[in-house]
Design an enzyme around this catalytic site. Structure first.
Site, PDB file in Angstrom:
ATOM      1  N   HIS A   1       2.292   7.680  17.915  1.00  0.00           N
ATOM      2  CA  HIS A   1       1.386   8.779  17.857  1.00  0.00           C
ATOM      3  C   HIS A   1       1.634   9.549  19.916  1.00  0.00           C
ATOM      4  O   HIS A   1       2.025  10.431  19.638  1.00  0.00           O
ATOM      5  CB  HIS A   1       0.176   8.596  18.301  1.00  0.00           C
ATOM      6  CG  HIS A   1      -1.033   9.012  16.841  1.00  0.00           C
ATOM      7  ND1 HIS A   1      -0.924   8.500  15.644  1.00  0.00           N
ATOM      8  CD2 HIS A   1      -1.368  10.205  16.480  1.00  0.00           C
ATOM      9  CE1 HIS A   1      -1.430   8.991  14.132  1.00  0.00           C
ATOM     10  NE2 HIS A   1      -1.920   9.729  14.786  1.00  0.00           N
TER      11      HIS A   1
ATOM     12  N   LYS B   1     -10.067   4.338  10.657  1.00  0.00           N
ATOM     13  CA  LYS B   1     -11.594   4.077  11.150  1.00  0.00           C
ATOM     14  C   LYS B   1     -12.102   4.137  11.720  1.00  0.00           C
ATOM     15  O   LYS B   1     -11.177   3.735  13.186  1.00  0.00           O
ATOM     16  CB  LYS B   1     -11.442   2.437   9.724  1.00  0.00           C
ATOM     17  CG  LYS B   1     -10.564   1.887  10.844  1.00  0.00           C
ATOM     18  CD  LYS B   1     -11.278  -0.071  10.607  1.00  0.00           C
ATOM     19  CE  LYS B   1     -10.698  -0.786  11.237  1.00  0.00           C
ATOM     20  NZ  LYS B   1     -10.960  -1.878  11.438  1.00  0.00           N
TER      21      LYS B   1
HETATM   22  S1  SF4 Z   1     -12.336  -6.093   7.774  1.00  0.00           S
HETATM   23 FE1  SF4 Z   1     -12.598  -6.970   9.620  1.00  0.00          FE
HETATM   24  S2  SF4 Z   1     -10.102  -8.019   9.431  1.00  0.00           S
HETATM   25 FE2  SF4 Z   1     -10.014  -6.228   8.364  1.00  0.00          FE
HETATM   26  S3  SF4 Z   1     -10.644  -4.566   9.771  1.00  0.00           S
HETATM   27 FE3  SF4 Z   1     -12.108  -4.702  10.051  1.00  0.00          FE
HETATM   28  S4  SF4 Z   1     -12.760  -5.922  11.387  1.00  0.00           S
HETATM   29 FE4  SF4 Z   1     -10.442  -5.944  10.665  1.00  0.00          FE
END
Ligand code: SF4
Lengths: 193, 297
Positions: free
Chosen positions: A36, A100
């Site tokens: 990026h 995310k």
């Molecule tokens: S599930 Fe837990 S360990 Fe996996 S990306 Fe999300 S916060 Fe991080």
């Protein structure tokens, strides 16, 4: 469930709404911090991102014989790319960003203006998402950026995600924050000493 | 320790790491299943939890890391006091290096100044070892892998807190806990679990908040005041509607666990650690010869 096929076109992207559950098939390009920053500096990748999909992901890719195989490929936190994302959407004509945790105001506005959506993948679902990745088609910047930071060209099938920023100016993250903030204020008034 | 004993112990520790990285404990699986059942059919929360459950099954089946972020490596160990602390620590570090080579742990530990990855998960502070000798002739080993995304949304309050209007009482503590859930939104890969400490200093507060994660989700706090606080915070946090991944829904948290420490009259800390749904915690009793006798979760 809405089926999407990448590369996407503007009409399809603009028909999506916040909250839509989608399954994406086709080509996606991974890109995280190094890529990026590099794109933001005005560099152009050898593959065209026009109508394409960028995936915020640093996959674990192993070489098996002559083939690359993805063993884990969950999304990484998107907000780190907030300073760069809007400009990249505009200049390269990106139609969807997968990641995310959501993104901010600048990206939301760019999505609206240029016809792009943010697709929220399921954080931590490394194995399910790795199964959705059918093939590694190409890689760019392996030497320059290192394996997790390189641009991996992946062919995915039915990659699950939820639209959380659409091309109409809506953001589920903004809505959720507002709704939960109102609820929090209400709960606070009910807390007894 | 003789060399056969060392070898057996090494294998036992590698197995504990493998199981922790690839299989969630039963109490967590059960809790995720329940949370899934509570979401409306066809909703986004239902969708997210369906994928999460599939991932839990798939990781176990393939014996591969549940999440690609295999997290901070936190060991809590009692060991037979006739053994030497340094010898035990050495075996564990070796096990971490081996588990990293085998792919149960990602290369996940970088030098904070240079950014260079050790490649082995061993370095200052990694793995974190809480080692305590005891008079029994067995090891009791607990291991937690805690990812970065959820660790980043942990927060510590110093009461009174003017921003949220929290005073130095249980009502204030509750405001902190609910605020922490609100601040986290979906960023900690919820549905999450909170470990909370009331009191202590800044360091012991966070330390004890993480130790709360060693408790099983369905357990009951022996202190009735804390038990009530845990129940109420869980119910109310779930009314915030943030839901799995912040998509909206009924299951924002799977559990709240609260511990308490004495404090200085001048301080009143509330320390909140957030654990993601990928709540990797396993444990085992291991004989001093290195045989795994019993799994703890
Ligand atoms: S599930 Fe837990 S360990 Fe996996 S990306 Fe999300 S916060 Fe991080």
């Amino acid at each position: 469930m809405i089926e999407l096929t990448a590369p996407l076109n503007e009409e399809k992207v603009r028909s999506l709404k916040v909250g839509d559950m989608v399954e994406l098939s086709g080509i996606v390009y991974t890109g995280r911090d190094a890529v990026h920053k590099w794109l933001h500096e005005g560099n152009t990748p050898p593959m065209s991102f026009k109508d394409g999909v960028i995936y915020h992901c640093g996959p674990v890719v192993l070489k098996k014989g002559a083939k690359w195989v993805v063993t884990a490929a969950g999304p990484t936190t998107s907000i780190r790319e907030e300073p760069y994302q809007a400009g990249i959407i505009e200049r390269l004509g990106v139609r969807a960003v997968i990641g995310k945790g959501g993104m901010g105001e600048k990206t939301r506005q760019a999505c609206q203006k240029f016809g792009c959506v943010y697709l929220h993948a399921i954080g931590g679902a490394a194995q399910v998402l790795a199964e959705a990745i059918k093939e590694v088609e190409d890689v760019f910047g392996y030497e320059q950026f290192g394996s997790p930071e390189a641009i991996w060209q992946l062919r995915v099938e039915k990659f699950p995600a939820v639209v959380t920023i659409d091309a109409h100016g809506n953001s589920l993250h903004k809505d959720m924050e507002a709704a939960s903030s109102a609820k929090l204020a209400e709960l606070y008034t009910q807390i007894k000493k | 320790m003789n060399s056969t004993q060392q070898k057996k112990l090494l294998e036992a520790f590698i197995e504990i790491i493998r199981k922790t990285s690839t299989e969630l404990p039963k109490d967590v699986i059960e809790s995720v299943r329940k949370g899934h059942g509570a979401e409306d059919k066809g909703s986004r929360g239902d969708y997210a939890l369906g994928i999460i459950q599939k991932n839990i099954d798939l990781a176990k089946l393939k014996s591969q890391p549940l999440c690609q972020d295999t997290g901070s490596i936190l060991f809590y160990i009692h060991y037979p006091k006739k053994l030497e602390h340094d010898a035990v620590a050495k075996v564990i570090r070796k096990a971490v290096v081996a588990a990293t080579k085998k792919g149960y742990l990602r290369q996940n530990s970088v030098d904070s100044i240079t950014g260079k990855n050790s490649g082995t998960n061993v370095g200052p502070g990694s793995p974190t070892l809480h080692l305590e000798p005891w008079s029994k002739d067995v090891f009791e080993v607990r291991l937690m892998l805690k990812g970065g995304g959820c660790e980043n949304v942990g927060v510590q309050y110093s009461l009174p807190d003017g921003r949220i209007g929290a005073g130095r009482d249980l009502a204030g503590v509750k405001k902190c806990i609910l605020d922490a859930v609100y601040q986290a939104q979906g960023k900690g890969c919820g549905p999450g679990i909170l470990g909370v400490t009331i009191g202590g200093d800044r360091a012991t507060g966070y330390l004890t908040s993480k130790e709360q994660f060693l408790r099983k989700l369905g357990d009951r706090n022996p202190d009735p005041v804390l038990a009530k606080l845990e129940d109420e915070c869980l119910v109310e946090a779930n009314q915030l509607g943030i839901g799995p991944m912040g998509f909206g829904g009924k299951t924002t948290l799977l559990g709240v666990k609260v511990g308490v420490l004495n404090r200085l009259p001048a301080s009143f800390f509330v320390s909140v650690s957030y654990m993601c749904w990928a709540f990797r915690r396993q444990g085992a009793t291991v004989t001093s010869k290195g045989e795994i006798k019993k799994w703890l979760y």
